[in-house]
Motif scaffolding. Structure first.
Motif, mmCIF file in Angstrom:
data_model
loop_
_atom_site.group_PDB
_atom_site.id
_atom_site.type_symbol
_atom_site.label_atom_id
_atom_site.label_comp_id
_atom_site.label_asym_id
_atom_site.label_seq_id
_atom_site.Cartn_x
_atom_site.Cartn_y
_atom_site.Cartn_z
ATOM 1 N N TYR A 155 0.866 -1.238 -0.161
ATOM 2 C CA TYR A 155 0.201 0.066 -0.154
ATOM 3 C C TYR A 155 0.876 1.279 0.015
ATOM 4 C CZ TYR A 155 -3.419 3.621 1.080
ATOM 5 O OH TYR A 155 -4.070 4.895 1.462
ATOM 6 N N ASP A 156 1.894 1.216 0.916
ATOM 7 C CA ASP A 156 2.621 2.533 0.887
ATOM 8 C C ASP A 156 3.390 3.060 -0.184
ATOM 9 O OD1 ASP A 156 1.760 3.010 3.516
ATOM 10 O OD2 ASP A 156 3.647 1.704 4.403
ATOM 11 N N ARG A 157 3.993 1.628 -1.048
ATOM 12 C CA ARG A 157 4.828 1.822 -2.253
ATOM 13 C C ARG A 157 3.863 2.420 -3.404
ATOM 14 N NH1 ARG A 157 9.525 -2.052 -3.571
ATOM 15 N NH2 ARG A 157 10.042 -0.397 -4.733
ATOM 16 N N VAL A 158 2.812 1.792 -3.384
ATOM 17 C CA VAL A 158 1.765 2.161 -4.373
ATOM 18 C C VAL A 158 1.311 3.554 -4.142
ATOM 19 C CG1 VAL A 158 -0.633 1.612 -5.509
ATOM 20 C CG2 VAL A 158 0.973 -0.076 -5.020
ATOM 21 N N GLN A 159 1.124 4.101 -3.114
ATOM 22 C CA GLN A 159 0.536 5.169 -2.755
ATOM 23 C C GLN A 159 1.673 6.375 -3.086
ATOM 24 O OE1 GLN A 159 -0.698 6.228 1.323
ATOM 25 N NE2 GLN A 159 -1.776 8.012 0.384
ATOM 26 N N ASP A 160 2.933 5.933 -2.729
ATOM 27 C CA ASP A 160 4.050 6.667 -3.037
ATOM 28 C C ASP A 160 4.200 7.030 -4.558
ATOM 29 O OD1 ASP A 160 4.674 7.032 -0.520
ATOM 30 O OD2 ASP A 160 6.437 5.746 -0.424
ATOM 31 N N PHE A 161 3.874 5.793 -5.451
ATOM 32 C CA PHE A 161 4.119 5.903 -6.757
ATOM 33 C C PHE A 161 2.818 6.922 -7.337
ATOM 34 C CE2 PHE A 161 2.504 4.317 -11.053
ATOM 35 C CZ PHE A 161 3.443 4.703 -11.645
ATOM 36 N N ALA A 162 1.605 6.700 -6.744
ATOM 37 C CA ALA A 162 0.344 7.422 -7.394
ATOM 38 C C ALA A 162 0.499 8.661 -6.944
ATOM 39 C CB ALA A 162 -0.752 6.640 -6.580
ATOM 40 N N THR A 163 1.303 9.319 -6.004
ATOM 41 C CA THR A 163 1.367 10.695 -5.541
ATOM 42 C C THR A 163 2.433 11.332 -6.116
ATOM 43 O OG1 THR A 163 2.292 10.088 -3.478
ATOM 44 C CG2 THR A 163 -0.273 10.386 -3.519
ATOM 45 N N SER A 164 3.316 10.362 -6.937
ATOM 46 C CA SER A 164 4.345 11.300 -7.427
ATOM 47 C C SER A 164 3.983 11.609 -8.854
ATOM 48 C CB SER A 164 5.603 9.947 -7.913
ATOM 49 O OG SER A 164 5.188 9.155 -8.824
ATOM 50 N N ILE A 165 4.557 12.764 -9.541
ATOM 51 C CA ILE A 165 3.883 13.281 -10.835
ATOM 52 C C ILE A 165 3.985 12.196 -11.928
ATOM 53 C CG2 ILE A 165 4.526 14.979 -12.691
ATOM 54 C CD1 ILE A 165 3.725 16.198 -10.134
ATOM 55 N N ILE A 166 4.829 11.477 -11.887
ATOM 56 C CA ILE A 166 4.841 10.349 -13.095
ATOM 57 C C ILE A 166 4.069 9.483 -12.801
ATOM 58 C CG2 ILE A 166 6.355 8.366 -13.901
ATOM 59 C CD1 ILE A 166 7.484 11.081 -14.878
ATOM 60 N N GLY A 167 3.698 8.891 -11.596
ATOM 61 C CA GLY A 167 2.648 7.788 -11.166
ATOM 62 C C GLY A 167 1.429 8.450 -11.296
ATOM 63 N N ALA A 168 1.134 9.972 -11.026
ATOM 64 C CA ALA A 168 -0.224 10.513 -11.439
ATOM 65 C C ALA A 168 -0.492 10.451 -12.839
ATOM 66 C CB ALA A 168 -0.238 11.764 -10.523
ATOM 67 N N LEU A 169 0.444 10.973 -13.747
ATOM 68 C CA LEU A 169 0.173 10.741 -14.956
ATOM 69 C C LEU A 169 -0.257 9.669 -15.590
ATOM 70 C CD1 LEU A 169 2.708 13.830 -16.144
ATOM 71 C CD2 LEU A 169 0.245 13.860 -15.824
ATOM 72 N N PHE A 170 0.641 8.823 -15.284
ATOM 73 C CA PHE A 170 0.722 7.214 -15.459
ATOM 74 C C PHE A 170 -0.909 6.653 -15.157
ATOM 75 C CE2 PHE A 170 0.551 2.562 -14.947
ATOM 76 C CZ PHE A 170 1.495 2.097 -16.237
ATOM 77 N N ILE A 171 -1.505 6.792 -14.016
ATOM 78 C CA ILE A 171 -2.961 6.606 -13.619
ATOM 79 C C ILE A 171 -3.860 7.009 -14.641
ATOM 80 C CG2 ILE A 171 -4.337 6.592 -11.619
ATOM 81 C CD1 ILE A 171 -1.914 5.975 -9.884
#
Length: 127
Positions: free
Chosen positions: A58-74
């Motif tokens: 959960y923590d790693r996915v949340q860190d990814f989703a709240t990064s610019i790259i992760g947010a744009l990817f999603i």
């Protein structure tokens, strides 16, 4: 004898089609290249234990989703294939002789726009 320049429309009508075709192309490319890898990783490799499930804690996915790259990817993963699909629906209705005109265009592209907006709102809520 007619000159080639006589047949060229010097004042063509403006069209919004390049916008829709651009989103259609981007969505199709994303869906063809990125989605299968995402499905492979999340739907096959992690459940089979080939990739450690802790990599997707959960923590790693949340860190990814709240990064610019992760947010744009999603956002791109949710929005672009929707634009592709709704463009296909709109033109598919035309091919089936269901000429819905502006109403069909607004509905199809409105759904894609709504999903895109929801994806952005979803990501903003994570921050």
């Amino acid at each position: 004898m007619s000159n080639h320049n006589d047949r060229v429309d010097r004042n063509p009508a403006r069209s919004d089609e390049p916008i829709w075709w651009g989103l259609f192309g981007a969505g199709g490319s994303w869906f063809a290249m990125i989605s299968p890898v995402t499905i492979l990783v999340l739907g096959i490799l992690v459940p089979l234990g080939i990739i450690d499930s802790e990599a997707l804690s959960y923590d790693r996915v949340q860190d990814f989703a709240t990064s610019i790259i992760g947010a744009l990817f999603i956002i791109a993963t949710l929005a672009l294939p929707m634009w592709h699909g709704m463009h296909r629906v709109y033109h598919g209705m035309h091919d089936l002789k269901l000429h819905t005109g502006v109403v069909g265009k607004v509905l199809c592209y409105g759904v894609a726009g709504g999903i895109s907006l929801l994806a952005v709102v979803f990501i903003i809520m994570l921050f």
